[in-house]
Design a protein around this motif. Structure first.
Motif, PDB file in Angstrom:
ATOM      1  N   SER A  84       0.828  -1.203   0.000  1.00 18.90           N
ATOM      2  CA  SER A  84       0.000   0.000   0.000  1.00 18.90           C
ATOM      3  C   SER A  84       0.864   1.255   0.000  1.00 18.90           C
ATOM      4  CB  SER A  84      -0.928  -0.006   1.220  1.00 18.90           C
ATOM      5  OG  SER A  84      -1.775   1.125   1.205  1.00 18.90           O
ATOM      6  N   ARG A  85       1.916   1.258   0.820  1.00 12.56           N
ATOM      7  CA  ARG A  85       2.814   2.409   0.851  1.00 12.56           C
ATOM      8  C   ARG A  85       3.504   2.594  -0.502  1.00 12.56           C
ATOM      9  NH1 ARG A  85       4.901   4.255   5.685  1.00 12.56           N
ATOM     10  NH2 ARG A  85       7.087   4.008   5.032  1.00 12.56           N
ATOM     11  N   MET A  86       3.853   1.493  -1.144  1.00 11.77           N
ATOM     12  CA  MET A  86       4.506   1.583  -2.445  1.00 11.77           C
ATOM     13  C   MET A  86       3.561   2.125  -3.512  1.00 11.77           C
ATOM     14  SD  MET A  86       6.653  -1.968  -2.237  1.00 11.77           S
ATOM     15  CE  MET A  86       7.901  -2.195  -0.949  1.00 11.77           C
ATOM     16  N   THR A  87       2.306   1.709  -3.469  1.00  8.96           N
ATOM     17  CA  THR A  87       1.358   2.214  -4.467  1.00  8.96           C
ATOM     18  C   THR A  87       0.986   3.669  -4.182  1.00  8.96           C
ATOM     19  OG1 THR A  87      -0.501   1.206  -3.241  1.00  8.96           O
ATOM     20  CG2 THR A  87       0.441  -0.056  -5.066  1.00  8.96           C
ATOM     21  N   ILE A  88       1.032   4.080  -2.922  1.00  5.15           N
ATOM     22  CA  ILE A  88       0.878   5.507  -2.617  1.00  5.15           C
ATOM     23  C   ILE A  88       2.011   6.288  -3.273  1.00  5.15           C
ATOM     24  CG2 ILE A  88       1.113   7.216  -0.768  1.00  5.15           C
ATOM     25  CD1 ILE A  88      -0.505   5.340   1.031  1.00  5.15           C
ATOM     26  N   ALA A  89       3.243   5.796  -3.078  1.00 10.16           N
ATOM     27  CA  ALA A  89       4.418   6.480  -3.637  1.00 10.16           C
ATOM     28  C   ALA A  89       4.396   6.485  -5.163  1.00 10.16           C
ATOM     29  CB  ALA A  89       5.696   5.812  -3.139  1.00 10.16           C
ATOM     30  N   ALA A  90       3.776   5.466  -5.764  1.00 12.25           N
ATOM     31  CA  ALA A  90       3.771   5.350  -7.224  1.00 12.25           C
ATOM     32  C   ALA A  90       2.800   6.308  -7.905  1.00 12.25           C
ATOM     33  CB  ALA A  90       3.437   3.917  -7.627  1.00 12.25           C
ATOM     34  N   HIS A  91       1.877   6.893  -7.166  1.00 10.17           N
ATOM     35  CA  HIS A  91       0.931   7.873  -7.709  1.00 10.17           C
ATOM     36  C   HIS A  91       0.216   7.372  -8.965  1.00 10.17           C
ATOM     37  CE1 HIS A  91       1.808  11.168  -4.978  1.00 10.17           C
ATOM     38  NE2 HIS A  91       3.105  10.933  -5.137  1.00 10.17           N
ATOM     39  N   GLY A  92      -0.287   6.160  -8.890  1.00 16.43           N
ATOM     40  CA  GLY A  92      -1.084   5.633  -9.990  1.00 16.43           C
ATOM     41  C   GLY A  92      -0.314   4.842 -11.031  1.00 16.43           C
ATOM     42  N   ARG A  93       1.010   4.897 -10.995  1.00 17.19           N
ATOM     43  CA  ARG A  93       1.789   4.057 -11.904  1.00 17.19           C
ATOM     44  C   ARG A  93       1.741   2.609 -11.414  1.00 17.19           C
ATOM     45  NH1 ARG A  93       7.137   7.991 -12.259  1.00 17.19           N
ATOM     46  NH2 ARG A  93       6.188   9.667 -13.502  1.00 17.19           N
ATOM     47  N   PRO A  94       1.584   1.641 -12.301  1.00 15.35           N
ATOM     48  CA  PRO A  94       1.418   0.242 -11.871  1.00 15.35           C
ATOM     49  C   PRO A  94       2.649  -0.304 -11.147  1.00 15.35           C
ATOM     50  CG  PRO A  94       0.764   0.534 -14.162  1.00 15.35           C
ATOM     51  CD  PRO A  94       1.457   1.797 -13.762  1.00 15.35           C
ATOM     52  N   CYS A  95       2.392  -1.103 -10.112  1.00 13.83           N
ATOM     53  CA  CYS A  95       3.442  -1.822  -9.391  1.00 13.83           C
ATOM     54  C   CYS A  95       3.199  -3.322  -9.559  1.00 13.83           C
ATOM     55  CB  CYS A  95       3.426  -1.472  -7.907  1.00 13.83           C
ATOM     56  SG  CYS A  95       3.903   0.223  -7.528  1.00 13.83           S
ATOM     57  N   VAL A  96       4.283  -4.058  -9.792  1.00 15.87           N
ATOM     58  CA  VAL A  96       4.195  -5.497 -10.022  1.00 15.87           C
ATOM     59  C   VAL A  96       5.138  -6.215  -9.063  1.00 15.87           C
ATOM     60  CG1 VAL A  96       4.544  -7.350 -11.708  1.00 15.87           C
ATOM     61  CG2 VAL A  96       3.562  -5.172 -12.442  1.00 15.87           C
ATOM     62  N   ASP A  97       4.691  -7.352  -8.544  1.00 14.30           N
ATOM     63  CA  ASP A  97       5.497  -8.168  -7.631  1.00 14.30           C
ATOM     64  C   ASP A  97       6.530  -8.979  -8.388  1.00 14.30           C
ATOM     65  OD1 ASP A  97       6.380 -10.143  -5.728  1.00 14.30           O
ATOM     66  OD2 ASP A  97       4.730 -11.429  -6.406  1.00 14.30           O
ATOM     67  N   PHE A  98       7.811  -8.741  -8.058  1.00  8.94           N
ATOM     68  CA  PHE A  98       8.915  -9.517  -8.617  1.00  8.94           C
ATOM     69  C   PHE A  98       9.688 -10.219  -7.498  1.00  8.94           C
ATOM     70  CE2 PHE A  98       9.851  -7.096 -12.878  1.00  8.94           C
ATOM     71  CZ  PHE A  98       8.640  -7.554 -13.372  1.00  8.94           C
ATOM     72  N   GLY A  99       9.017 -10.566  -6.407  1.00  8.49           N
ATOM     73  CA  GLY A  99       9.722 -11.031  -5.223  1.00  8.49           C
ATOM     74  C   GLY A  99       9.870 -12.529  -5.059  1.00  8.49           C
ATOM     75  N   ALA A 100       9.462 -13.325  -6.038  1.00 11.92           N
ATOM     76  CA  ALA A 100       9.447 -14.783  -5.858  1.00 11.92           C
ATOM     77  C   ALA A 100      10.810 -15.340  -5.481  1.00 11.92           C
ATOM     78  CB  ALA A 100       8.934 -15.460  -7.129  1.00 11.92           C
ATOM     79  N   ARG A 101      11.870 -14.804  -6.057  1.00  8.08           N
ATOM     80  CA  ARG A 101      13.215 -15.347  -5.807  1.00  8.08           C
ATOM     81  C   ARG A 101      13.829 -14.806  -4.523  1.00  8.08           C
ATOM     82  NH1 ARG A 101      16.064 -13.722 -11.071  1.00  8.08           N
ATOM     83  NH2 ARG A 101      14.025 -14.391 -11.797  1.00  8.08           N
TER      84      ARG A 101
END
Length: 464
Positions: free
Chosen positions: A152-169
């Protein structure tokens, strides 16, 4: 004697009952022996305070918990293990053979924001039934809520730009699946993890890594091969060698296939400066529709720093799946009410020093909104009955926050599955939008809204 790995029985993935601490079952044994295991009890999941730098929490893991409770039964193999390892006695094992939760669970709907003392779950049943769900509930909620809050904090910081999870590894293979789901609750729009995509219906994202480029004799060959396989709309990683040459070659490879390149990915260097340079280069080449996605150890602060840069989307890995420095939501599971010898329910509480005391009694929660629709406080009512608790919330103009999750052992299906996940993401956006602007700040500070507790009964639990 050493057993061959093939001789060791595989874990039974269909059952969640041993995803627990030993003392849950030894407490059960003690309660069965003394005759109090069937006392009606009310347990509550809450956080004494929000983790540092978190001005609000995010409820996540509801659907996962409901799935886990459905699977919380003891198989023959598990019973045999408990018996052979002498974890509990035969009477307790006999009880566990037929165990299935038949109580009621109410809680905050998935995606809601929460604060200190918020009763995220209220678990009602016999002591025996409800006690042994503690570790399972906390392990799911503590992780999922932490990841969702970070997302949620990351999407607040992104101001509407899409965020995608790359954390599997960057996480345990199963934790990565859970993190992908929790990230969607917090506003992420996709994941690189295929298991999460299949299990939860999350859109999956991914094209190539540096090794793909290094496989070929030249960067031009690698980019041409990727475009031929995935189409010119693909995203090409352009920083294996020189970024400027990489961008030029990527655009050329897509045009050779008859179209503009979909996107380039930056994964190293000064991301802000590189994004500006790459955007200028793409525009100069006429590739004005080609987007820029940025990865490389991002967190909410790095994303905020990229706010002025011409990045179009963000891929986040390590910091997401570790809660961006807060890997647990610090939630606890405590007994707040239980049946007395006279059959009446009695409020109970823990009086420990060092900030570990608890507030006894069943609670009903709501969020008070001002005339502009902005949240002004979290209101928690201690009351003996639901009618009294809800009436007090209505009188204060509060929006009730708790919903039925399990009724008499039957799971409320609307709270799990792909549709439930999408609803949770929408709910979180609406819940977060209610908070005052200061509640969205990334810096440390007070919770977004204060919490007020009112005890309608004026009860004081006694030290015993």
């Amino acid at each position: 004697m050493t057993a061959n790995l093939r001789d060791v029985p595989a874990p039974e993935a269909s059952s969640t009952s041993l995803l627990t601490d030993m003392y849950e079952l030894t407490m059960l044994q003690g309660a069965l022996h003394s005759g109090v295991a069937d006392r009606a009890s009310v347990f509550e999941v809450f956080g004494r305070s929000l983790p540092a730098s978190r001005r609000f929490g995010v409820v996540a893991g509801v659907g996962r918990l409901l799935d886990a409770i459905e699977s919380f039964t003891f198989t023959d193999a598990q019973v045999d293990y408990l018996h052979s390892a002498r974890i509990v006695d035969d009477d307790t094992i006999d009880y566990l053979r037929s165990y299935r939760f038949s109580g009621t669970i109410r809680g905050y709907a998935e995606g809601e924001c929460y604060f200190s003392g918020s009763p995220l779950l209220t678990v009602e049943g016999t002591f025996a039934e409800a006690c042994i769900l503690e570790t399972l509930a906390l392990s799911i909620y503590n992780y999922d809520c932490a990841v969702a809050a970070a997302a949620s904090r990351m999407t607040i910081a992104a101001h509407g730009r899409p965020c995608v999870d790359f954390g599997a590894r960057r996480a345990h293979e199963l934790a990565a699946v859970s993190a992908a789901r929790a990230a969607v609750v917090g506003g992420f729009v996709g994941t690189s993890d295929l298991e999460a995509g299949m299990r939860y219906g999350i859109p999956t994202v991914g094209t190539s890594a540096h090794s793909f480029t290094l496989l070929y004799d030249s960067e031009e060959e690698a980019f041409a091969a990727q475009v031929a396989s995935l189409g010119p709309g693909t995203t090409i990683l352009v920083d294996t060698y020189d970024i400027e040459r990489g961008v030029e070659r990527a655009v050329k490879a897509a045009r050779a296939a008859g179209s503009e390149l979909g996107a380039v990915r930056l994964d190293s260097g000064d991301l802000v400066a590189e994004a500006f340079k790459v955007r200028a280069q793409l525009d100069a080449l006429g590739a004005t529709t080609t987007k820029i996605t940025v990865t490389s150890d991002l967190d909410e602060y790095a994303i905020a720093a990229l706010g002025a840069a011409p990045a179009d989307s963000y891929g986040v890995g390590t910091r997401l799946v570790t809660g961006s420095g807060r890997p647990t939501a610090a939630l606890v599971y405590k007994l707040v009410e239980r049946e007395g010898p006279d059959g009446e329910m009695q409020e109970v509480a823990k009086f420990s020093s060092g900030g570990k005391s608890t507030v006894g009694g069943r609670k009903w929660a709501g969020r008070v909104l001002d005339e502009a629709g902005s949240a002004s406080e979290e209101l928690i009512i201690s009351a003996r009955s639901e009618a009294a608790g809800l009436a007090a919330l209505r009188e204060a103009g509060a929006r009730p926050l708790q919903v039925d999750l399990v009724r008499d052992g039957v799971i409320v299906e609307e709270h799990r599955g792909p549709d439930a996940l999408a609803a949770a993401a929408e709910r979180h956006q609406a819940s977060r939008d209610e908070l005052p602007y200061d509640g969205w700040r990334l810096s440390e500070g007070d919770p977004a809204i204060p919490t007020r507790h009112v005890d309608l009964e004026g009860r004081t639990p006694q030290r015993r």
